[in-house]
Design a protein around this motif. Structure first.
Motif, PDB file in Angstrom:
ATOM      1  N   LEU A  39       6.599  -3.849 -17.859  1.00 44.43           N
ATOM      2  CA  LEU A  39       6.731  -3.439 -16.460  1.00 44.43           C
ATOM      3  C   LEU A  39       7.573  -4.422 -15.658  1.00 44.43           C
ATOM      4  N   ASP A  40       7.489  -5.704 -15.989  1.00 43.27           N
ATOM      5  CA  ASP A  40       8.257  -6.703 -15.243  1.00 43.27           C
ATOM      6  C   ASP A  40       9.763  -6.592 -15.518  1.00 43.27           C
ATOM      7  N   LYS A  41      10.146  -5.875 -16.590  1.00 44.17           N
ATOM      8  CA  LYS A  41      11.570  -5.672 -16.904  1.00 44.17           C
ATOM      9  C   LYS A  41      12.063  -4.337 -16.366  1.00 44.17           C
ATOM     10  N   TRP A  42      11.222  -3.303 -16.441  1.00 48.04           N
ATOM     11  CA  TRP A  42      11.646  -1.947 -16.070  1.00 48.04           C
ATOM     12  C   TRP A  42      11.514  -1.673 -14.571  1.00 48.04           C
ATOM     13  N   CYS A  43      10.466  -2.199 -13.939  1.00 49.22           N
ATOM     14  CA  CYS A  43      10.146  -1.820 -12.553  1.00 49.22           C
ATOM     15  C   CYS A  43      10.076  -3.059 -11.668  1.00 49.22           C
ATOM     16  N   ARG A  44      11.192  -3.702 -11.430  1.00 48.34           N
ATOM     17  CA  ARG A  44      11.214  -4.950 -10.669  1.00 48.34           C
ATOM     18  C   ARG A  44      10.827  -4.762  -9.199  1.00 48.34           C
ATOM     19  N   ASP A  45      10.952  -3.530  -8.666  1.00 52.03           N
ATOM     20  CA  ASP A  45      10.678  -3.286  -7.242  1.00 52.03           C
ATOM     21  C   ASP A  45       9.239  -2.825  -6.971  1.00 52.03           C
ATOM     22  N   LEU A  46       8.375  -2.906  -7.963  1.00 54.30           N
ATOM     23  CA  LEU A  46       6.996  -2.427  -7.796  1.00 54.30           C
ATOM     24  C   LEU A  46       6.275  -3.158  -6.671  1.00 54.30           C
ATOM     25  N   LYS A  47       5.595  -2.368  -5.829  1.00 59.28           N
ATOM     26  CA  LYS A  47       4.764  -2.941  -4.769  1.00 59.28           C
ATOM     27  C   LYS A  47       3.284  -2.668  -5.014  1.00 59.28           C
ATOM     28  N   ILE A  48       2.985  -1.514  -5.619  1.00 51.98           N
ATOM     29  CA  ILE A  48       1.592  -1.130  -5.884  1.00 51.98           C
ATOM     30  C   ILE A  48       1.464  -0.740  -7.357  1.00 51.98           C
ATOM     31  N   LEU A  49       0.505  -1.355  -8.040  1.00 49.53           N
ATOM     32  CA  LEU A  49       0.311  -1.095  -9.472  1.00 49.53           C
ATOM     33  C   LEU A  49      -1.173  -0.842  -9.758  1.00 49.53           C
ATOM     34  N   TYR A  50      -1.477   0.382 -10.221  1.00 50.57           N
ATOM     35  CA  TYR A  50      -2.854   0.759 -10.574  1.00 50.57           C
ATOM     36  C   TYR A  50      -3.003   0.749 -12.103  1.00 50.57           C
ATOM     37  N   LEU A  51      -3.912  -0.083 -12.585  1.00 47.81           N
ATOM     38  CA  LEU A  51      -4.162  -0.174 -14.035  1.00 47.81           C
ATOM     39  C   LEU A  51      -5.653  -0.118 -14.354  1.00 47.81           C
ATOM     40  N   GLN A  52      -6.445   0.442 -13.449  1.00 43.39           N
ATOM     41  CA  GLN A  52      -7.892   0.426 -13.642  1.00 43.39           C
ATOM     42  C   GLN A  52      -8.337   1.331 -14.796  1.00 43.39           C
ATOM     43  N   ASN A  53      -9.486   0.994 -15.347  1.00 42.92           N
ATOM     44  CA  ASN A  53     -10.132   1.760 -16.426  1.00 42.92           C
ATOM     45  C   ASN A  53      -9.246   1.880 -17.665  1.00 42.92           C
ATOM     46  N   ASN A  54      -8.770   0.723 -18.146  1.00 39.14           N
ATOM     47  CA  ASN A  54      -8.071   0.647 -19.426  1.00 39.14           C
ATOM     48  C   ASN A  54      -8.791  -0.359 -20.311  1.00 39.14           C
ATOM     49  N   LEU A  55      -8.110  -0.895 -21.302  1.00 34.23           N
ATOM     50  CA  LEU A  55      -8.733  -1.858 -22.214  1.00 34.23           C
ATOM     51  C   LEU A  55      -7.921  -3.158 -22.268  1.00 34.23           C
ATOM     52  N   ILE A  56      -7.341  -3.525 -21.130  1.00 33.59           N
ATOM     53  CA  ILE A  56      -6.470  -4.702 -21.059  1.00 33.59           C
ATOM     54  C   ILE A  56      -7.304  -5.981 -21.129  1.00 33.59           C
ATOM     55  N   PRO A  57      -7.045  -6.866 -22.107  1.00 33.33           N
ATOM     56  CA  PRO A  57      -7.841  -8.091 -22.231  1.00 33.33           C
ATOM     57  C   PRO A  57      -7.280  -9.284 -21.461  1.00 33.33           C
ATOM     58  N   LYS A  64       7.051 -11.565 -12.905  1.00 34.86           N
ATOM     59  CA  LYS A  64       8.386 -11.360 -12.338  1.00 34.86           C
ATOM     60  C   LYS A  64       8.412 -10.267 -11.269  1.00 34.86           C
ATOM     61  N   LEU A  65       7.252  -9.673 -10.996  1.00 33.27           N
ATOM     62  CA  LEU A  65       7.180  -8.629  -9.962  1.00 33.27           C
ATOM     63  C   LEU A  65       7.025  -9.318  -8.606  1.00 33.27           C
ATOM     64  N   LYS A  66       8.137  -9.795  -8.069  1.00 33.36           N
ATOM     65  CA  LYS A  66       8.129 -10.588  -6.838  1.00 33.36           C
ATOM     66  C   LYS A  66       7.653  -9.797  -5.623  1.00 33.36           C
ATOM     67  N   LYS A  67       7.867  -8.465  -5.647  1.00 34.81           N
ATOM     68  CA  LYS A  67       7.523  -7.639  -4.474  1.00 34.81           C
ATOM     69  C   LYS A  67       6.120  -7.044  -4.558  1.00 34.81           C
ATOM     70  N   LEU A  68       5.381  -7.317  -5.646  1.00 30.51           N
ATOM     71  CA  LEU A  68       4.059  -6.708  -5.848  1.00 30.51           C
ATOM     72  C   LEU A  68       3.084  -7.149  -4.748  1.00 30.51           C
ATOM     73  N   GLU A  69       2.479  -6.169  -4.069  1.00 34.42           N
ATOM     74  CA  GLU A  69       1.548  -6.447  -2.973  1.00 34.42           C
ATOM     75  C   GLU A  69       0.100  -6.131  -3.348  1.00 34.42           C
ATOM     76  N   TYR A  70      -0.088  -5.124  -4.239  1.00 30.79           N
ATOM     77  CA  TYR A  70      -1.458  -4.717  -4.594  1.00 30.79           C
ATOM     78  C   TYR A  70      -1.547  -4.482  -6.097  1.00 30.79           C
ATOM     79  N   LEU A  71      -2.454  -5.203  -6.751  1.00 28.37           N
ATOM     80  CA  LEU A  71      -2.680  -5.044  -8.185  1.00 28.37           C
ATOM     81  C   LEU A  71      -4.138  -4.673  -8.419  1.00 28.37           C
ATOM     82  N   ASN A  72      -4.347  -3.514  -9.072  1.00 28.21           N
ATOM     83  CA  ASN A  72      -5.708  -3.060  -9.370  1.00 28.21           C
ATOM     84  C   ASN A  72      -5.895  -3.029 -10.882  1.00 28.21           C
ATOM     85  N   VAL A  73      -6.698  -3.976 -11.400  1.00 30.46           N
ATOM     86  CA  VAL A  73      -7.008  -4.011 -12.837  1.00 30.46           C
ATOM     87  C   VAL A  73      -8.518  -3.948 -13.047  1.00 30.46           C
ATOM     88  N   ALA A  74      -9.193  -3.187 -12.197  1.00 29.91           N
ATOM     89  CA  ALA A  74     -10.647  -3.031 -12.322  1.00 29.91           C
ATOM     90  C   ALA A  74     -10.997  -2.306 -13.623  1.00 29.91           C
TER      91      ALA A  74
END
Length: 451
Positions: A39-57, A64-74
């Protein structure tokens, strides 16, 4: 493991015309993702990223997502907070219901100066004594922790007791990390046991299906297959009961194991369904003696017409109007025709032998029916075909019609005195003189008449 793929990102970027380079918001929740990458290579302009309910360890590849304002990894398997220093614009971070026990890892968020909201509810660290005071004193920029506002008095008090609280947190952290090490060992042991049990089951199945055991049974395959099926069902039920009733701690390993088990069962069901479908599709189209049968598995209406004028047989098969033509497969043989409609065979024995090479199939534009035209092998009505051909040409050219008629009269004439056509040749001669046009056949006809 499942990771973030370009196809997945493009599908979830429909609101942005499937363009990912300019994407500002994306939702990848409930995608069974086990590794966070790309994601840091493909979507450099991301501001909001929802990743909840996965299996990310682990939190990774988002620095590198300098513009990211909201990250949800619940609702993931994250155990420590890390690799977010590069997210300079991060304002809100949701880590609800993960497995964060290393509370001191929040110190890495000190560099995210714009961070205002942090959610850690449902993590083991929230059970530590002094949890809130430690977070409030560590992250001075925070305005809200677990949806509760941090006022000035609370921060002052937390800072006053910070050295004592920090020492308590470290102690509890060490105890938790020892507990996690034991849980990991237990998880590995259980995984090994499961593998051994599977191996034993495979060995027992091979023993059950061995040649000696089949020789003992004098009987048909059907009974043996039925018995095996019942045994497998009982075994699966016992395995399911054992898996779901056995108490296990709530850990990243047990969550991952549960997911893998469910996925394995789903694949087994899909494979079973596919094998059953394959068995069902074994239709008898030709008998052992070589006799071709009439078969209509798709249950379609049809009409078989014998077109004697054109010496051909026409089949009108009422396939569904909106059915894609790529799902139809037509096979014309000298004595029968076979049409596969979505894999289901329609077969019809023809009343007469036809020419497969000259046959044609097309869809009706009005009804959507499949129309197959099959010329007959025996050419009987040749004279009629020639006459009809001449009539068709006569519609286009009236001059040719008159010449052909006159030719026929000359050939069939027996006694010229009985018929009143003495001036026909003169008319042709006049036309020969006056009507010299692009028709090449006219001079030839005239010379024949003269002879």
């Amino acid at each position: 493991f499942l990771s973030v793929t370009e196809d997945l990102v493009r599908r979830r970027a429909e609101h942005n015309n499937c363009e990912i380079f300019s994407l500002e918001e994306i939702s990848l929740h409930q995608q069974e993702i086990e590794k966070l990458e790309h994601l840091d290579k493909w979507c450099r302009d991301l501001k909001i990223l929802y990743l909840q309910n996965n299996l990310i360890p682990k939190i990774e590849n988002v620095g590198k997502l300098k513009k990211l304002e909201y990250l949800n990894v619940a609702l993931n398997n994250i155990e420590r907070i890390e690799n977010l220093e590069g997210c300079e614009e991060l304002k809100k971070l949701d880590l609800t219901a993960n497995f964060i026990g290393e509370l001191s890892s929040i110190e890495s968020l000190r560099y995210n100066i714009h961070l205002k909201e942090l959610f850690l509810m449902g993590n083991p660290c929230t059970e530590f004594e002094g949890y809130r005071q430690f977070v409030v004193a560590t992250l001075h920029q925070l305005k809200y922790l677990d949806s509760k506002e941090i006022d000035r008095s609370e921060r002052i008090k937390a800072l006053q007791n910070y050295p004592e609280v920090k020492w308590k947190i470290r102690e509890q952290e060490q105890a938790y990390l020892l507990k996690r090490a034991r849980e990991k060992e237990e998880a590995q042991r259980r995984m090994q046991e499961r593998k051994d049990d599977k191996q034993k089951q495979m060995d027992s199945k091979l023993g059950f299906d061995s040649p000696d055991s089949t020789q003992e049974k004098p009987n048909p395959k059907a009974e043996g297959n039925g018995a095996q099926e019942r045994c497998r069902t009982v075994e699966n039920d016992d395995e399911d009961r054992k898996f779901w009733e056995e108490p296990t701690p709530y850990t990243p390993e047990s969550r991952l194991e549960t997911h893998r088990y469910i996925e394995e069962k789903r694949r087994a069901k899909d494979n079973k369904r596919e094998s059953k479908n394959r068995e069902k599709t074994a239709w008898t189209l030709v008998t052992a003696e070589g006799k071709v049968l009439n078969v209509n598995v798709p249950k379609l209406h049809f009409c078989l017409k014998d077109d004697e004028e054109n010496n051909q047989i026409i089949l009108d098969l009422a396939v569904y109007r909106h059915l894609d033509t790529s799902l139809l497969d037509v096979d014309v043989q000298p004595t029968y025709i076979r049409v596969l409609v979505k894999g289901k065979p329609f077969q019809l024995v023809l009343p007469e032998e036809v020419k497969p090479d000259s046959s044609s199939a097309k869809r009706s534009q009005t009804t959507g029916h499949l129309v197959v035209t099959m010329p007959k092998a025996k050419e009987i009505i040749l004279a009629k075909q020639k006459v009809s051909a001449s009539i068709k040409h006569s519609d286009c050219n009236t001059q040719q019609k008159t010449t052909k008629r006159s030719g026929q009269v000359e050939k069939l004439e027996v006694d010229p005195s009985k018929y009143s056509f003495p001036d026909v040749t003169k008319i042709i001669q006049e036309k020969e003189q006056t009507g010299k046009g692009p028709i090449n056949l006219l001079p030839q006809k005239v010379t024949n008449v003269k002879k």
